[in-house]
Enzyme design. Structure first.
Site, PDB file in Angstrom:
ATOM      1  N   LYS A  32      -7.618   1.548  -2.997  1.00 24.61           N
ATOM      2  CA  LYS A  32      -7.248   1.072  -1.658  1.00 24.61           C
ATOM      3  C   LYS A  32      -7.371   2.192  -0.615  1.00 24.61           C
ATOM      4  CE  LYS A  32      -4.984  -0.973   1.732  1.00 24.61           C
ATOM      5  NZ  LYS A  32      -5.203  -2.198   2.437  1.00 24.61           N
ATOM      6  N   THR A  74       0.875  -1.178   0.000  1.00 26.19           N
ATOM      7  CA  THR A  74       0.000   0.000   0.000  1.00 26.19           C
ATOM      8  C   THR A  74       0.906   1.220   0.000  1.00 26.19           C
ATOM      9  OG1 THR A  74      -1.658  -1.149   1.321  1.00 26.19           O
ATOM     10  CG2 THR A  74      -1.790   1.242   1.261  1.00 26.19           C
ATOM     11  N   LYS A 113      -1.387   5.048   8.690  1.00 22.40           N
ATOM     12  CA  LYS A 113      -0.625   5.180   7.438  1.00 22.40           C
ATOM     13  C   LYS A 113      -1.578   5.402   6.255  1.00 22.40           C
ATOM     14  CE  LYS A 113       1.719   2.354   4.037  1.00 22.40           C
ATOM     15  NZ  LYS A 113       2.195   1.036   3.618  1.00 22.40           N
TER      16      LYS A 113
END
Ligand code: NAD
Length: 292
Positions: free
Chosen positions: A168, A93, A243
């Site tokens: 995502k 990611t 994050k």
């Protein structure tokens, strides 16, 4: 079956590489941490001495690394040395900008590439019900599918380069915000004298229903898969949610999108992590919302 190079054998990459071995692929792997290389070796991965070595002569190379800087430095290192037919797939990611820069690196070397971040966490990496969100040229995404199918259940073609990462971070911004909203509702229910069970039964069959409620309920004893049943042991660590929310805000600022809920979710998870809970499951934020 393909010859696969797998770089980054951590919490996610280790079990994903093991699933490729189980499916019959010939996997060469590498991680900077010797213990993780030993674990991968036990699972049937051939461990190489370097990322470059793991990447040599492979049909497909998969990277599963912490952040954009790691992916770019790894791709800069290996891309000049891989075979011309190699398909490059990054499952980490990372920010959309770095994902597009990685695609550019591959394209300059004449290689096809896909960004394919995953949803499903470490449990998904082991048991393989991951969802892959793919971005790249349509032929490259099609080529990636037979390999990704051995590590996950669902593969979504999101569009051109960087679109997998965009999907995502949008998904995880929804997740962060709905978890906070769900946790707040339980805290309000507690102060109103409404039982957890009553709120769950009402909301899970009404318009308050969400994955955060029915698959990952932030209070214990209602959903068997909830980290709440295990004192908020991850699961999906608050640090990883933080994050992803940072990546979402970074992308919103760069693209000019207005995302106030995402911004507040980021602030709340920053506070939760700063209070010493970064390693706990993100649903544990309910304890902070109770004022504990
Ligand atoms: P991790 O820290 O466990 O694994 C990353 C691995 O990359 C580490 O073992 C590290 O040693 C290795 N590494 C770093 N630089 C390297 C290099 N140059 N060469 C070889 N190895 C290198 O992290 P993770 O939990 O496996 O997550 C990996 C990615 O997946 C991250 O981008 C994360 O955001 C994403 N992700 C994680 C989860 C989760 O639940 N853990 C869920 C979905 C997505």
């Amino acid at each position: 079956m393909a010859r696969v190079g797998f770089i980054g054998l951590g919490n996610m990459g280790g079990p994903m590489a093991a699933n490729l071995v189980k499916a019959g692929h010939e996997v060469a792997g590498f991680d900077l941490v010797p213990f993780l290389c030993d674990e991968a070796r036990k699972a049937g991965t051939h461990v190489a001495d370097s990322a470059r070595e793991a990447a040599k002569g492979r049909d497909v190379i998969i990277t599963m690394l912490p952040a954009g800087a790691h992916v770019l430095s790894c791709w800069q290192d290996i891309v000049p040395h891989v075979a011309p037919h190699t398909l490059m797939i990054d499952c980490s990611t990372i920010d959309v900008e770095s994902a597009r820069a990685a695609h550019d690196l591959a394209a300059k070397a004449g290689l096809a590439s896909v960004d394919a971040p995953v949803s499903g966490g470490t449990g998904g990496a082991k048991a393989a019900p991951l969802t892959f969100m793919c971005g790249g040229a349509p032929e490259a995404v099609t080529r990636s599918m037979p390999v990704l199918e051995n590590m996950g259940r669902k593969i979504v073609n999101c569009g051109l380069a960087g679109s997998g990462q965009a999907a995502k971070i949008c998904n995880n911004m929804i997740l962060g915000a709905t978890m906070i909203a769900t946790a707040e509702a339980f805290v309000l229910a507690e102060t109103l004298g409404l039982s957890h069970r009553a709120l769950f039964d009402a909301a899970s069959t009404s318009s308050g229903q969400s994955w955060s409620l029915t698959s990952y309920c932030p209070v214990p004893d209602l959903v068997p898969t909830s980290p709440a049943n295990n004192d908020y042991k991850p699961g999906f660590a608050a640090a990883l949610m933080l994050k992803d929310l940072k990546l979402a805000q970074q992308a919103a600022q760069a693209s000019g999108a207005t995302t106030p809920m995402g911004a507040v979710a980021l602030q709340l998870f920053q506070l939760f992590a700063a209070n010493g809970h970064a390693g706990e499951d993100f649903s544990g934020i309910i304890t902070m919302l109770r004022g504990q």
